[in-house]
Design an enzyme around this catalytic site. Structure first.
Site, PDB file in Angstrom:
ATOM      1  N   GLU A 183      54.039  59.686 -17.932  1.00 38.30           N
ATOM      2  CA  GLU A 183      55.302  59.496 -18.756  1.00 38.30           C
ATOM      3  C   GLU A 183      55.671  60.548 -19.368  1.00 38.30           C
ATOM      4  O   GLU A 183      55.762  60.720 -20.695  1.00 38.30           O
ATOM      5  CB  GLU A 183      55.256  58.341 -19.503  1.00 38.30           C
ATOM      6  CG  GLU A 183      55.197  57.026 -18.514  1.00 38.30           C
ATOM      7  CD  GLU A 183      55.247  55.555 -19.023  1.00 38.30           C
ATOM      8  OE1 GLU A 183      55.786  55.639 -20.403  1.00 38.30           O
ATOM      9  OE2 GLU A 183      54.914  54.525 -18.777  1.00 38.30           O
ATOM     10  N   GLU A 424      52.153  41.590 -18.597  1.00 40.84           N
ATOM     11  CA  GLU A 424      51.787  42.719 -19.480  1.00 40.84           C
ATOM     12  C   GLU A 424      50.432  42.581 -19.708  1.00 40.84           C
ATOM     13  O   GLU A 424      49.969  41.653 -20.433  1.00 40.84           O
ATOM     14  CB  GLU A 424      52.658  42.961 -20.697  1.00 40.84           C
ATOM     15  CG  GLU A 424      51.937  44.052 -21.814  1.00 40.84           C
ATOM     16  CD  GLU A 424      51.799  45.284 -21.004  1.00 40.84           C
ATOM     17  OE1 GLU A 424      52.901  45.943 -20.798  1.00 40.84           O
ATOM     18  OE2 GLU A 424      50.711  45.775 -20.901  1.00 40.84           O
ATOM     19  N   GLU A 511      55.986  52.033 -11.774  1.00 43.78           N
ATOM     20  CA  GLU A 511      56.740  52.984 -12.401  1.00 43.78           C
ATOM     21  C   GLU A 511      56.176  54.349 -12.575  1.00 43.78           C
ATOM     22  O   GLU A 511      56.556  55.112 -11.904  1.00 43.78           O
ATOM     23  CB  GLU A 511      56.710  52.323 -13.934  1.00 43.78           C
ATOM     24  CG  GLU A 511      57.537  53.209 -15.031  1.00 43.78           C
ATOM     25  CD  GLU A 511      57.270  52.873 -16.390  1.00 43.78           C
ATOM     26  OE1 GLU A 511      58.152  52.618 -17.136  1.00 43.78           O
ATOM     27  OE2 GLU A 511      56.161  52.552 -16.835  1.00 43.78           O
ATOM     28  N   GLU A 517      64.182  54.041 -19.620  1.00 44.42           N
ATOM     29  CA  GLU A 517      63.936  53.650 -20.568  1.00 44.42           C
ATOM     30  C   GLU A 517      63.808  54.534 -21.831  1.00 44.42           C
ATOM     31  O   GLU A 517      64.055  54.199 -22.954  1.00 44.42           O
ATOM     32  CB  GLU A 517      62.691  52.501 -20.544  1.00 44.42           C
ATOM     33  CG  GLU A 517      61.252  53.013 -20.359  1.00 44.42           C
ATOM     34  CD  GLU A 517      60.324  52.155 -20.063  1.00 44.42           C
ATOM     35  OE1 GLU A 517      60.325  51.058 -19.498  1.00 44.42           O
ATOM     36  OE2 GLU A 517      58.833  52.504 -20.321  1.00 44.42           O
TER      37      GLU A 517
HETATM   38  C1  NOJ Z   1      56.226  49.308 -20.590  1.00 40.43           C
HETATM   39  C2  NOJ Z   1      57.237  49.368 -19.355  1.00 40.43           C
HETATM   40  O1  NOJ Z   1      57.718  50.372 -18.894  1.00 40.43           O
HETATM   41  C3  NOJ Z   1      58.319  48.438 -19.749  1.00 40.43           C
HETATM   42  O2  NOJ Z   1      59.299  48.349 -18.610  1.00 40.43           O
HETATM   43  C4  NOJ Z   1      57.981  47.114 -20.420  1.00 40.43           C
HETATM   44  O3  NOJ Z   1      59.041  46.450 -20.666  1.00 40.43           O
HETATM   45  C5  NOJ Z   1      56.928  47.246 -21.480  1.00 40.43           C
HETATM   46  N1  NOJ Z   1      55.930  48.187 -21.176  1.00 40.43           N
HETATM   47  C6  NOJ Z   1      56.496  46.053 -22.049  1.00 40.43           C
HETATM   48  O4  NOJ Z   1      55.615  45.263 -21.188  1.00 40.43           O
END
Ligand code: NOJ
Ligand code: CA
Length: 721
Positions: A183, A424, A511, A517
């Site tokens: 990232e 998560e 991702e 984001e």
């Molecule tokens: C990072 C992820 O890229 C994001 O999309 C997610 O909302 C957060 N982590 C929480 O899991």
């Protein structure tokens, strides 16, 4: 085996000497193999020390100068990159077509010539190593195979010796060789200027990680030579091995494989027979052809799944952006110790995944024909994790008290909308592995067929890395297991893709890069970012970038000064230029409701395609792609630019001859620009045909999106006037 003309041998000898190997090519050892496919050619030979070397050219120009191959093993005799002789070889050719379950085009041609060379080390015990090269019209792939043999059974790779010796100081688009995250913003520099410690990432006001090797970069690595050749280095079919990064020698421009280590520094644990991933070199004199290459996919195995009808590309909305922008929280309570006298958690009043809010998203999805709703923060654990960073906080089966699982499943199904699960893992892959079956069964029980996974934070077991062999195996296990439950996956913070979606089409996206984001929670990504991603991160597979933000500035919560680094029209174009079979419709319902005319594009844009034409491209600058919707005659075009205004002239010659199409153009308004006036757009309708040259005016940080549908007679009459 074909003896090659003297000129080639001479060129190789000279190049080899120049590379510092001080070697001569003897009659026995030095007969190079050469195979070509159109403009791409490859040679393989052993030098006098029995070291395997390969070289690649495009149209007679050097792409890879003679470069070493092989390994250092963690064995008593560690040398496994010299002392070889050739004990056999085979050549073959393949020209076939195959149909992906979903993708950028309905038919993919797999056309290559293959050379397999069987090597044996001269000294006892005479260990065996095979090299398999495939030469395509758009590049070369090669892999190592360790045949079954007596004296190499279980073994450890200490280092891979593979090199890619570049012929010059190429312009390159790179991110640092971090073992845990991709990232990053891309740095554009010459190879001689690669230095992670000098990497400027002023936008990243969250923790900056520094790669352990200051001259290492990640793949896909995109390069451009001074002569205008585009070279892309990556890998395909990353299975049971660690991810390959590249160490850049800033003096001689050689790139060396640098595998992500485990906790004790080993690179891979193998058991013969075994194979490495393919090392890929895509090359063209046209940037557009780099993007239309399907080589990485072609080097992956076909899927073992016999029934894939349950795997459906789709768009989705989600309880998500409100957390990213600070309006809502994932957790129900602010702190783990926020409990009442009776021991009940005390709500913070800002929990996003509450039943009423989820229903609002379900209603919005149903009303707009969007098939699915992602809900993050539905389950307990977040208050233990955020701030406390405790391990194993998620069980993946316990909803928060205000998330009414049965009622929401009923409600969603009554509206014809599916809910997308969120797992998560907090990086605790061991915890996830233990609980995965239970979690997947729980999903099926409540009607969930898709999951977004995430691996934020350091990996547990400690010492493992996101991109090391242990985690690579983990992601693959998750994909395989999910397939058994007929569950599709969108993995965040996973290793970057290597075309494995051919084998596991249920692993639909990752991702594994810097997504939209970051514009919400950091100072953002500069407008060129989305013009680089297709040449880097997306070369391995689809990205869940989460496009479609309409409200460009003025977020609440902790991100008041943040803003998108694009115009609104560019957010539309990203649905075309950043390919994924799962695309988020990422903004809040109310922000779409404020722009119903522009939202129409997002409602209509498909996520599965019959055909794709890359019309113009230059990494770091601009990109225009046209795609034909699967099963229809409709075309969709996306065009984007970096921080510079631009006029793109697009030939519509890809359209059916003589047929009229009604075009709807979503463009930046005349006075739009990403910084000061990002939400200004205009929408126009007009007729086009295969003779049309479209002029698209892109604002600074802007873009344009178009839909082209076969026009009815009535439309032809009405618009012709
Ligand atoms: C990072 C992820 O890229 C994001 O999309 C997610 O909302 C957060 N982590 C929480 O899991
Ligand atoms: Ca640029």
């Amino acid at each position: 085996m074909q003896q090659q003309p003297n000129g080639l041998i001479k060129a190789l000898v000279i190049a080899t000497i120049l590379m510092g190997f001080h070697t001569t090519i003897s009659a026995q050892q030095g007969q190079p193999f050469s195979i070509s496919m159109n403009k791409v050619s490859l040679q393989f030979l052993l030098d006098t020390s029995g070291r395997p070397l390969y070289a690649v050219q495009f149209n007679q120009q050097p792409v890879v100068l003679p470069s070493r191959l092989g390994f250092t093993l963690n064995e008593t005799d560690s040398v496994f990159d010299s002392g070889f002789h050739i004990i056999g070889s085979e050549q073959s050719a393949v020209d076939e077509n195959w149909q992906p379950v979903w993708g950028e085009q309905r038919n993919i041609r797999n056309h290559y010539r293959q050379l397999t060379v069987h090597l044996q080390q001269g000294r006892p015990p005479g260990r065996l190593l095979d090299l398999v090269f495939r030469v395509f019209e758009d590049g070369v792939g090669f892999r190592y195979e360790f045949p079954r043999q007596q004296r190499l059974n279980y073994f450890i790779v200490a280092n891979e010796s593979t090199q890619f010796n570049m012929a010059g100081d190429h312009k390159s688009f790179w991110i640092p060789g971090d073992y845990d995250t991709n990232e990053y913003l891309y740095t554009t520099s010459l190879l001689s200027e690669v230095d992670n410690r000098r990497m400027v990432d002023s936008s990243l006001d969250i923790a900056v990680r520094v790669a352990p090797d200051r001259y290492s970069v990640q793949t896909p690595l995109m390069m451009k030579t001074k002569n205008g050749l585009y070279i892309n280095i990556h890998e395909a079919a990353l299975v049971n091995y660690s991810a390959m990064q590249l160490h850049v020698n800033t003096k001689d421009f050689s790139l060396s494989a640098s595998l992500v280590p485990d906790a004790v520094g080993n690179k891979a644990y193998l058991h013969a027979p075994a194979k490495t991933p393919w090392r890929t070199i895509i090359v063209s004199d046209k940037a557009t052809e780099i993007l239309s290459s399907r080589m990485v996919l072609n080097l992956n195995d076909p899927t073992p799944l016999t029934n894939t009808s349950w795997i459906k590309p789709m768009k989705f909305v989600g309880v998500w952006w409100e957390m990213q922008t600070g309006k809502a929280t994932w957790s129900y309570s602010d702190f783990a110790d926020s409990v009442s006298a009776a021991g009940k958690p005390i709500p913070n009043g800002r929990h996003g995944a509450n039943s009423d809010n989820v229903k609002r998203y379900i209603d919005f999805a149903a009303k707009n024909g969007i098939p699915a709703v992602l809900v993050e923060g539905w389950n307990t654990g977040w208050e233990d994790w955020f701030g406390n960073w405790k391990e194993n906080v998620f069980d993946f089966v316990t909803p928060y008290p205000d998330f009414d699982m049965p009622a929401l499943t009923r409600y969603a199904s009554s509206k014809g909308v599916q809910l997308i699960m969120h797992h998560e893992t907090s990086g605790s892959a061991t915890n996830y592995e233990r609980r995965m079956d239970t979690a997947f069964r729980f999903m099926k029980k409540w009607g969930y067929h898709s999951v977004k996974t995430g691996y934020v934070g350091k990996i547990i077991p400690r010492g493992e890395h996101h991109d090391g062999q242990w985690m690579v195996d983990h992601y693959n296990r998750v994909a395989e297991k999910a397939a058994r439950y007929q569950i599709t996956i969108d993995a965040h913070e996973a290793v970057r893709p290597t075309g494995l979606h051919r084998t596991w089409p249920n692993w639909m996206a990752c991702e594994s890069g810097r997504g939209n984001e970051y514009n919400a929670f950091s100072n953002g990504s500069p407008p060129e970012h989305e013009t680089i991603l297709p040449f880097t991160r997306l070369m391995g597979g689809p990205m869940d970038y989460t496009p479609g933000i309409f409200k460009m500035k003025g977020y609440t919560g902790y991100a008041p000064k943040r803003q998108m680094h694009t115009t609104l029209a560019k957010q539309l174009a990203l649905y075309i230029t950043l390919y994924s079979p799962v695309q988020m419709v990422a903004d809040l319902p109310e922000n779409y409701e404020a722009h119903p005319d522009a939202f129409r594009f997002i409602k209509e844009v498909p996520v599965d395609w019959d055909d794709t034409k890359v019309l113009s491209a230059e990494p770091g600058d601009y990109l225009t792609i046209a795609r034909k919707e699967k099963g229809t005659d409709n075309w969709f075009i996306g065009s984007i630019t970096d921080e510079n205004k631009r006029i793109e002239i697009i030939s519509c010659s890809f359209l059916d001859k003589g047929k009229k199409y009604l075009a709807t153009l979503y463009a930046d308004a005349d006075n739009a620009d990403w910084q000061n006036n990002p939400e200004a757009y205009s929408i126009k309708e007009f007729l086009v045909d295969d003779q049309t040259k479209l002029q698209l005016t892109l604002a600074a940080g802007g873009g344009a999106a178009l839909t082209l549908r076969p026009a009815t007679d009535v439309q032809v009459k009405a618009y012709a006037r």
